[in-house]
Design an enzyme around this catalytic site. Sequence first.
Site, PDB file in Angstrom:
ATOM      1  N   SER A   1      85.083 -20.637 143.723  1.00 14.50           N
ATOM      2  CA  SER A   1      86.327 -20.320 144.427  1.00 14.50           C
ATOM      3  C   SER A   1      86.058 -19.945 145.884  1.00 14.50           C
ATOM      4  O   SER A   1      85.510 -20.760 146.645  1.00 14.50           O
ATOM      5  CB  SER A   1      87.062 -19.201 143.668  1.00 14.50           C
ATOM      6  OG  SER A   1      88.407 -19.132 144.043  1.00 14.50           O
TER       7      SER A   1
ATOM      8  N   HIS B   1      90.665 -21.876 135.974  1.00 13.79           N
ATOM      9  CA  HIS B   1      89.945 -21.587 137.215  1.00 13.79           C
ATOM     10  C   HIS B   1      88.672 -20.788 136.934  1.00 13.79           C
ATOM     11  O   HIS B   1      87.618 -21.060 137.502  1.00 13.79           O
ATOM     12  CB  HIS B   1      90.866 -20.805 138.155  1.00 13.79           C
ATOM     13  CG  HIS B   1      90.256 -20.487 139.479  1.00 13.79           C
ATOM     14  ND1 HIS B   1      89.980 -21.452 140.425  1.00 13.79           N
ATOM     15  CD2 HIS B   1      89.881 -19.299 140.036  1.00 13.79           C
ATOM     16  CE1 HIS B   1      89.456 -20.885 141.503  1.00 13.79           C
ATOM     17  NE2 HIS B   1      89.377 -19.584 141.284  1.00 13.79           N
TER      18      HIS B   1
ATOM     19  N   ASP C   1      93.315 -26.225 136.929  1.00 14.22           N
ATOM     20  CA  ASP C   1      93.104 -25.040 137.758  1.00 14.22           C
ATOM     21  C   ASP C   1      94.437 -24.616 138.366  1.00 14.22           C
ATOM     22  O   ASP C   1      95.049 -25.368 139.119  1.00 14.22           O
ATOM     23  CB  ASP C   1      92.079 -25.359 138.857  1.00 14.22           C
ATOM     24  CG  ASP C   1      91.648 -24.137 139.645  1.00 14.22           C
ATOM     25  OD1 ASP C   1      92.454 -23.200 139.801  1.00 14.22           O
ATOM     26  OD2 ASP C   1      90.497 -24.125 140.119  1.00 14.22           O
TER      27      ASP C   1
END
Length: 276
Positions: free
Chosen positions: A97, A256, A227
């Site tokens: 991320s 995610h 996601d």
Amino acid sequence: MNIITTKDGTRIFYKDWGPKDAQPIVFHHGWPLSADDWDNQMMFFLAEGYRVIAHDRRGHGRSDQTDGGNEMDTYAADVTELVTTLDLRNAVHIGHSTGGGEVTRYVARARPGRVAKAVLIDAVPPVMVKKDSNPGGTPLEVFDGYRAALAANRAQLYLDIPSGPFYGFNRPGAKVSEGLIRNWWRQGMMGSVKAGYECIKAFSETDFTEDLKTIDVPVLVIHSEDDQIVPYADSAPLTVKLLKNGTLKTYKDLPHGLCQTHPEIVNPEILAFIRA
């Protein structure tokens, strides 16, 4: 505790486990978490004989809660100082991320011999926010909403995110882990509210297009089509097109936070890439 002090006086906490002569793997966590988010991967790759390193980004976890420097250039500079202090060479850098943005910015600027490969997992590059040059991006109003919620009551926001979209626990039939939710909350609340607030701009508005074009080491891009935090279509496929030596691994319905919910799938995939 293992601490380095950067040029601006910021103390950065890090973990460094395993044989010092083994190939190093450096893990870069997402917003607003800490090195602890990589517990599973640290143990897995340590058992495979690697030297594993993870740091708490400034303003996060056990690192100093700085007033400034909560943006990608400084994050990457902190990584450079950590890598230089530990004299890490031929390292594999893995970012999830926001950490994927940090890896991208660092690797694009790293000195020759420092980086062997990189892995970007459900990562924010090339750029998240919607704008003229990125019409498929996420509207700025979404990130404004995160900022407002964080400033008003981050303790509640830090429960809502892992309870819902981050781990896909809002999907029908999802197997909810109360431990993952509580651990996400614990990590987030360890950090600075100011750093958490300012990091939202860093991960959503930083454009990594030119960084990606510069990277010439092999990069594995892992992303799930489901996601709900970093939308697939505006991230991974575009990232791979910009890389000189990128490989895309797509999952259909993982969340995610797939490293925590499905390590038995993700860890072997990364290991095979590193060994290839």
